[in-house]
Design a protein around this motif. Structure first.
Motif, PDB file in Angstrom:
ATOM      1  N   ARG A 281      11.829  -5.112  -8.488  1.00  0.00           N
ATOM      2  CA  ARG A 281      11.301  -6.372  -7.946  1.00  0.00           C
ATOM      3  C   ARG A 281      11.300  -6.348  -6.425  1.00  0.00           C
ATOM      4  N   GLU A 282      12.363  -5.829  -5.848  1.00  0.00           N
ATOM      5  CA  GLU A 282      12.414  -5.741  -4.384  1.00  0.00           C
ATOM      6  C   GLU A 282      11.289  -4.857  -3.852  1.00  0.00           C
ATOM      7  N   ALA A 283      11.011  -3.769  -4.537  1.00  0.00           N
ATOM      8  CA  ALA A 283       9.936  -2.875  -4.104  1.00  0.00           C
ATOM      9  C   ALA A 283       8.593  -3.602  -4.172  1.00  0.00           C
ATOM     10  N   SER A 284       8.381  -4.403  -5.215  1.00  0.00           N
ATOM     11  CA  SER A 284       7.129  -5.158  -5.323  1.00  0.00           C
ATOM     12  C   SER A 284       7.029  -6.184  -4.202  1.00  0.00           C
ATOM     13  N   ALA A 285       8.137  -6.853  -3.909  1.00  0.00           N
ATOM     14  CA  ALA A 285       8.140  -7.827  -2.818  1.00  0.00           C
ATOM     15  C   ALA A 285       7.837  -7.141  -1.493  1.00  0.00           C
ATOM     16  N   LYS A 286       8.442  -6.000  -1.272  1.00  0.00           N
ATOM     17  CA  LYS A 286       8.230  -5.293  -0.011  1.00  0.00           C
ATOM     18  C   LYS A 286       6.786  -4.841   0.153  1.00  0.00           C
ATOM     19  N   ARG A 287       6.130  -4.497  -0.948  1.00  0.00           N
ATOM     20  CA  ARG A 287       4.712  -4.122  -0.854  1.00  0.00           C
ATOM     21  C   ARG A 287       3.878  -5.312  -0.383  1.00  0.00           C
ATOM     22  N   LEU A 288       4.215  -6.494  -0.874  1.00  0.00           N
ATOM     23  CA  LEU A 288       3.508  -7.700  -0.431  1.00  0.00           C
ATOM     24  C   LEU A 288       3.810  -7.970   1.045  1.00  0.00           C
TER      25      LEU A 288
ATOM     26  N   GLY B 108      10.110  -8.197   4.663  1.00  0.00           N
ATOM     27  CA  GLY B 108      10.162  -6.810   4.208  1.00  0.00           C
ATOM     28  C   GLY B 108      11.559  -6.223   4.154  1.00  0.00           C
ATOM     29  N   LEU B 109      12.582  -7.041   4.379  1.00  0.00           N
ATOM     30  CA  LEU B 109      13.963  -6.540   4.342  1.00  0.00           C
ATOM     31  C   LEU B 109      14.763  -7.251   3.260  1.00  0.00           C
ATOM     32  N   THR B 110      15.561  -6.480   2.542  1.00  0.00           N
ATOM     33  CA  THR B 110      16.488  -7.073   1.580  1.00  0.00           C
ATOM     34  C   THR B 110      17.694  -7.632   2.334  1.00  0.00           C
ATOM     35  N   GLU B 111      18.539  -8.372   1.624  1.00  0.00           N
ATOM     36  CA  GLU B 111      19.742  -8.901   2.277  1.00  0.00           C
ATOM     37  C   GLU B 111      20.648  -7.775   2.774  1.00  0.00           C
ATOM     38  N   ASP B 112      20.746  -6.692   2.004  1.00  0.00           N
ATOM     39  CA  ASP B 112      21.583  -5.568   2.450  1.00  0.00           C
ATOM     40  C   ASP B 112      21.043  -4.980   3.746  1.00  0.00           C
ATOM     41  N   GLU B 113      19.735  -4.860   3.835  1.00  0.00           N
ATOM     42  CA  GLU B 113      19.133  -4.295   5.053  1.00  0.00           C
ATOM     43  C   GLU B 113      19.301  -5.233   6.249  1.00  0.00           C
ATOM     44  N   ARG B 114      19.196  -6.524   6.005  1.00  0.00           N
ATOM     45  CA  ARG B 114      19.338  -7.473   7.120  1.00  0.00           C
ATOM     46  C   ARG B 114      20.761  -7.507   7.663  1.00  0.00           C
ATOM     47  N   PHE B 115      21.723  -7.254   6.797  1.00  0.00           N
ATOM     48  CA  PHE B 115      23.120  -7.349   7.231  1.00  0.00           C
ATOM     49  C   PHE B 115      23.717  -5.976   7.544  1.00  0.00           C
ATOM     50  N   ALA B 116      22.902  -4.931   7.472  1.00  0.00           N
ATOM     51  CA  ALA B 116      23.416  -3.566   7.599  1.00  0.00           C
ATOM     52  C   ALA B 116      24.146  -3.326   8.916  1.00  0.00           C
ATOM     53  N   ASP B 117      23.669  -3.886  10.002  1.00  0.00           N
ATOM     54  CA  ASP B 117      24.290  -3.585  11.301  1.00  0.00           C
ATOM     55  C   ASP B 117      25.240  -4.684  11.768  1.00  0.00           C
TER      56      ASP B 117
END
Ligand code: SF4
Length: 98
Positions: A45-52, A78-87
């Motif tokens: 689902r995340e991959a589908s969202a990111k394509r949009l 285009g970022l998941t919660e993990d990606e947004r909080f990664a840094d």
């Protein structure tokens, strides 16, 4: 949890970008996967969202908003919660999935 003190306030210029969002009318479950689904289903689902998001004309505004508001759940800009909080050194609290 989203930090409500960081929301931009009730001004059209702060939220107007949403009118041009590619996800308007899309299934919100793509962006906020339902609880109780498998990890594989969540990733799909995340991959589908990111394509949009990749085709979205307001991706940068959306991403900026999510980072500033510290949106804890879902795909934004285009970022998941993990990606947004990664840094940030902290992880969002993920809802348990099956
Ligand atoms: S970047 Fe993605 S989540 Fe943000 S408005 Fe566009 S389609 Fe929706």
């Amino acid at each position: 949890m989203t930090d409500a003190s960081r929301l931009p306030g009730p001004f059209e210029h702060a939220w107007g970008w949403q009118l041009d969002a590619a996800c308007r009318g899309a299934d919100s479950r793509l962006f906020f996967p339902p609880v109780g689904r498998s990890e594989r289903a969540r990733r799909e689902r995340e991959a589908s969202a990111k394509r949009l998001c990749a085709e979205c004309p307001v991706q940068l505004a959306c991403r900026r908003y999510a980072l500033e508001a510290r949106e804890s759940y879902g795909v934004w800009g285009g970022l998941t919660e993990d990606e947004r909080f990664a840094d940030t050194g902290r992880r969002p609290r993920r809802r348990r999935t099956g």
